[in-house]
Design a protein around this motif. Structure first.
Motif, mmCIF file in Angstrom:
data_model
loop_
_atom_site.group_PDB
_atom_site.id
_atom_site.type_symbol
_atom_site.label_atom_id
_atom_site.label_comp_id
_atom_site.label_asym_id
_atom_site.label_seq_id
_atom_site.Cartn_x
_atom_site.Cartn_y
_atom_site.Cartn_z
ATOM 1 N N GLN A 239 3.335 -2.161 -0.105
ATOM 2 C CA GLN A 239 2.470 -3.240 -0.605
ATOM 3 C C GLN A 239 3.054 -3.930 -1.836
ATOM 4 O O GLN A 239 3.505 -3.293 -2.777
ATOM 5 C CB GLN A 239 1.086 -2.697 -0.948
ATOM 6 C CG GLN A 239 0.108 -3.796 -1.374
ATOM 7 C CD GLN A 239 -1.245 -3.226 -1.772
ATOM 8 O OE1 GLN A 239 -1.334 -2.109 -2.240
ATOM 9 N NE2 GLN A 239 -2.295 -4.001 -1.588
ATOM 10 N N GLN A 240 3.050 -5.267 -1.771
ATOM 11 C CA GLN A 240 3.549 -6.078 -2.880
ATOM 12 C C GLN A 240 2.414 -6.944 -3.421
ATOM 13 O O GLN A 240 1.697 -7.569 -2.655
ATOM 14 C CB GLN A 240 4.680 -6.984 -2.410
ATOM 15 C CG GLN A 240 5.857 -6.267 -1.746
ATOM 16 C CD GLN A 240 6.860 -7.260 -1.196
ATOM 17 O OE1 GLN A 240 7.562 -7.937 -1.943
ATOM 18 N NE2 GLN A 240 6.932 -7.354 0.120
ATOM 19 N N ARG A 241 2.272 -6.995 -4.726
ATOM 20 C CA ARG A 241 1.279 -7.857 -5.379
ATOM 21 C C ARG A 241 2.019 -8.735 -6.384
ATOM 22 O O ARG A 241 2.735 -8.259 -7.242
ATOM 23 C CB ARG A 241 0.215 -7.024 -6.079
ATOM 24 C CG ARG A 241 -0.628 -7.775 -7.115
ATOM 25 C CD ARG A 241 -1.573 -8.782 -6.496
ATOM 26 N NE ARG A 241 -2.694 -8.158 -5.846
ATOM 27 C CZ ARG A 241 -3.865 -7.871 -6.449
ATOM 28 N NH1 ARG A 241 -4.045 -8.148 -7.726
ATOM 29 N NH2 ARG A 241 -4.850 -7.325 -5.766
ATOM 30 N N THR A 243 1.224 -11.991 -9.033
ATOM 31 C CA THR A 243 0.245 -12.868 -9.676
ATOM 32 C C THR A 243 0.956 -13.868 -10.572
ATOM 33 O O THR A 243 1.809 -13.478 -11.371
ATOM 34 C CB THR A 243 -0.754 -12.052 -10.514
ATOM 35 O OG1 THR A 243 -1.433 -11.123 -9.675
ATOM 36 C CG2 THR A 243 -1.781 -12.970 -11.163
ATOM 37 N N ILE A 256 -2.874 -13.228 1.615
ATOM 38 C CA ILE A 256 -2.746 -11.811 1.963
ATOM 39 C C ILE A 256 -2.185 -11.764 3.378
ATOM 40 O O ILE A 256 -2.704 -12.450 4.271
ATOM 41 C CB ILE A 256 -4.106 -11.079 1.942
ATOM 42 C CG1 ILE A 256 -4.772 -11.229 0.579
ATOM 43 C CG2 ILE A 256 -3.929 -9.608 2.306
ATOM 44 C CD1 ILE A 256 -6.215 -10.725 0.567
ATOM 45 N N GLU A 325 -10.244 -11.145 -7.475
ATOM 46 C CA GLU A 325 -10.142 -9.722 -7.114
ATOM 47 C C GLU A 325 -11.271 -9.299 -6.174
ATOM 48 O O GLU A 325 -11.062 -8.529 -5.231
ATOM 49 C CB GLU A 325 -10.156 -8.859 -8.372
ATOM 50 C CG GLU A 325 -8.918 -8.995 -9.237
ATOM 51 C CD GLU A 325 -7.688 -8.381 -8.601
ATOM 52 O OE1 GLU A 325 -7.824 -7.696 -7.563
ATOM 53 O OE2 GLU A 325 -6.578 -8.588 -9.137
ATOM 54 N N ILE A 328 -10.488 -10.478 -2.638
ATOM 55 C CA ILE A 328 -9.480 -9.634 -1.989
ATOM 56 C C ILE A 328 -10.107 -8.343 -1.474
ATOM 57 O O ILE A 328 -9.839 -7.897 -0.348
ATOM 58 C CB ILE A 328 -8.316 -9.343 -2.965
ATOM 59 C CG1 ILE A 328 -7.521 -10.629 -3.217
ATOM 60 C CG2 ILE A 328 -7.410 -8.247 -2.410
ATOM 61 C CD1 ILE A 328 -6.439 -10.487 -4.274
ATOM 62 N N ARG A 411 -3.350 -1.738 4.694
ATOM 63 C CA ARG A 411 -3.319 -2.321 3.346
ATOM 64 C C ARG A 411 -2.027 -2.002 2.609
ATOM 65 O O ARG A 411 -1.526 -2.814 1.829
ATOM 66 C CB ARG A 411 -4.521 -1.843 2.538
ATOM 67 C CG ARG A 411 -4.586 -2.469 1.146
ATOM 68 C CD ARG A 411 -5.913 -2.244 0.462
ATOM 69 N NE ARG A 411 -6.000 -2.979 -0.801
ATOM 70 C CZ ARG A 411 -7.104 -3.121 -1.508
ATOM 71 N NH1 ARG A 411 -8.233 -2.579 -1.080
ATOM 72 N NH2 ARG A 411 -7.095 -3.810 -2.646
ATOM 73 N N GLU A 416 0.336 -9.513 -1.214
ATOM 74 C CA GLU A 416 -0.804 -10.162 -1.864
ATOM 75 C C GLU A 416 -0.293 -11.140 -2.932
ATOM 76 O O GLU A 416 0.496 -10.752 -3.797
ATOM 77 C CB GLU A 416 -1.716 -9.132 -2.512
ATOM 78 C CG GLU A 416 -2.315 -8.129 -1.549
ATOM 79 C CD GLU A 416 -3.089 -7.034 -2.237
ATOM 80 O OE1 GLU A 416 -3.607 -6.146 -1.546
ATOM 81 O OE2 GLU A 416 -3.162 -7.039 -3.500
#
Length: 420
Positions: A239-241, A243, A256, A325, A328, A411, A416
């Motif tokens: 998983q990569q986030r 911002t 997403i 948030e 999501i 997930r 994201e």
């Protein structure tokens, strides 16, 4: 006598009738696919090529080369070309995608014989004048600058970069510096070596045999290069986030998503159904939850991105910034429901009827037929793909949705993106 006081019986079609495209192989090895439409006195011809990713080709050379083929040829200036196509009610369009690029012309049957030779000039005789290139570069640089400040555009860029990687052409982000380094020689080089590679022609319209032979003669000597084009495969990472903060923004753009499977995979139709239920139409679960119940957004949708051999899935939304948030988390809650709770018979029937109607509406004209044929043909399929899709929709079961949701929407493999 027909009783007009009663509505016709509601029936869901169980099959779709498709014409078999006429196939011809041109002297230069190009395959031509033709769907006749005697009921429409118009003709559309498109030549489509596979993108050849040579390292020496500058990032924006394909874009500018295609956009500038109508800016002048060896025999006509830009103005003369514009006046000519306007006079004969002909429209030239470009295609510039991740995997394919090309050029098409739409004309009336009456004038097609006149416009075809001039369209043929665009394919090999373009001159790329310096003055016009300078104008195009300024326009492109301004567009890049404006789009960078749009949260939704920026979020989509960052999503592709994270999903495909910045070293892959699909994940690269175009910047003003890429415009600055483009020169006329780059366009000429690409035009001669890489524009027409693995080309195919898609044709539809009211054409007689002699006109078809004219097209074959005019396009059969285009110099086309052929090279192996093995299918690309992609895998999901941890998983990569990402911002990107913008203090003045009142909204955040969210993406997403993850890599999926090809259209030829047995699970593809199940995934398409799952996506429709989750976020693929205006009555979807994401719309009802996040727009109607919570009021966090005007619109939130999910879709399956179309690549030849490896599609991807993405949720897109512009939301009130302080709720990004929460939105999501609600997306993942809806995914978990699909994994653990069978879809009701009523909801499945509503979505079934919607999907059948949408599928059938895609074939309302000959131009749409050839477009649909092209999209699946380039993925190695044929019209039977749509018949199989219809048959699956009619027999789909709630367990199918639970199965693919669990199998593909994990997930810990999602990308994201939040910009805002």
């Amino acid at each position: 006598m027909l009783d007009r006081s009663k509505a016709p019986d509601f029936r869901i079609p169980t099959s779709i009738e498709f014409p078999t495209p006429i196939q011809r192989t041109l002297p230069n090895g190009v395959h031509l696919y033709f769907i006749p439409t005697p009921e429409i006195d118009a003709v559309r011809l498109e030549i489509s090529s596979t993108i050849n990713e040579r390292n020496e080709v500058k990032k924006l050379a394909p874009y500018f080369a295609l956009e500038m083929v109508t800016e002048g040829t060896k025999s006509k200036t830009s103005k003369e070309l514009d006046d000519f196509f306007d006079t004969y009610a002909a429209e030239v369009e470009t295609e510039s995608g991740f995997e394919n690029h090309g050029l098409s012309i739409l004309s009336t049957k009456k004038h097609f014989d006149t416009v075809l030779p001039v369209f043929r000039e665009l394919l090999t005789e373009a001159t790329f004048p310096e003055k016009e290139l300078s104008k195009r570069k300024k326009q492109k640089a301004l567009s890049i600058h404006i789009n960078r400040d749009k949260n939704s555009h920026r979020a989509s860029q960052l999503f592709r970069k994270a999903l495909f990687g910045e070293d892959h052409p699909f994940g690269q982000i175009t910047e003003e510096k890429d415009v600055d380094v483009i020169n006329r020689e780059d366009l000429v080089d690409f035009y001669k070596k890489d524009l027409w590679t693995n080309s195919q022609i898609f044709l539809t319209g009211n054409l007689d045999d002699s006109q078809l032979e004219d097209i074959i003669r005019e396009t059969g000597n285009i110099p086309v290069e052929f090279f192996p084009n093995p299918p690309m495969s992609f895998s999901n990472k941890k998983q990569q986030r990402l911002t990107e903060e913008k203090e003045k923004s009142v909204q955040s753009s969210i993406r997403i998503g993850c890599h999926l499977i090809s259209k030829s995979h047995p699970d593809y139709f199940k995934l398409n159904l799952m996506n429709t239920i989750l976020g693929g139409y205006f009555g979807s679960r994401l719309i009802k939850n996040i727009r109607e119940d919570k009021g966090h957004t005007y619109g939130i949708y999910s879709s399956i991105g179309g690549l030849k051999n490896a599609d991807y899935w993405v949720v897109m939304a512009d939301v009130i910034k302080e709720h990004d948030e929460a939105v999501i988390e609600e997306v993942y809650k809806e995914i978990d429901k699909l994994k653990n709770e069978p879809v009701s018979a009523h909801e499945l029937e509503v979505v079934r009827n919607y999907m059948v109607g949408k599928l059938l509406s895609q074939f309302s004209s000959g131009f749409e037929l050839i477009s649909r044929f092209k999209s699946i043909h380039q993925a190695g399929l044929d019209f039977d793909f749509y018949q199989q899709h219809l048959e699956y929709i009619l027999k789909a079961k709630p367990e199918d949705i639970m199965e693919v949701s669990e199998k593909y929407l994990s997930r810990d493999k999602m990308v994201e993106i939040i910009v805002g």
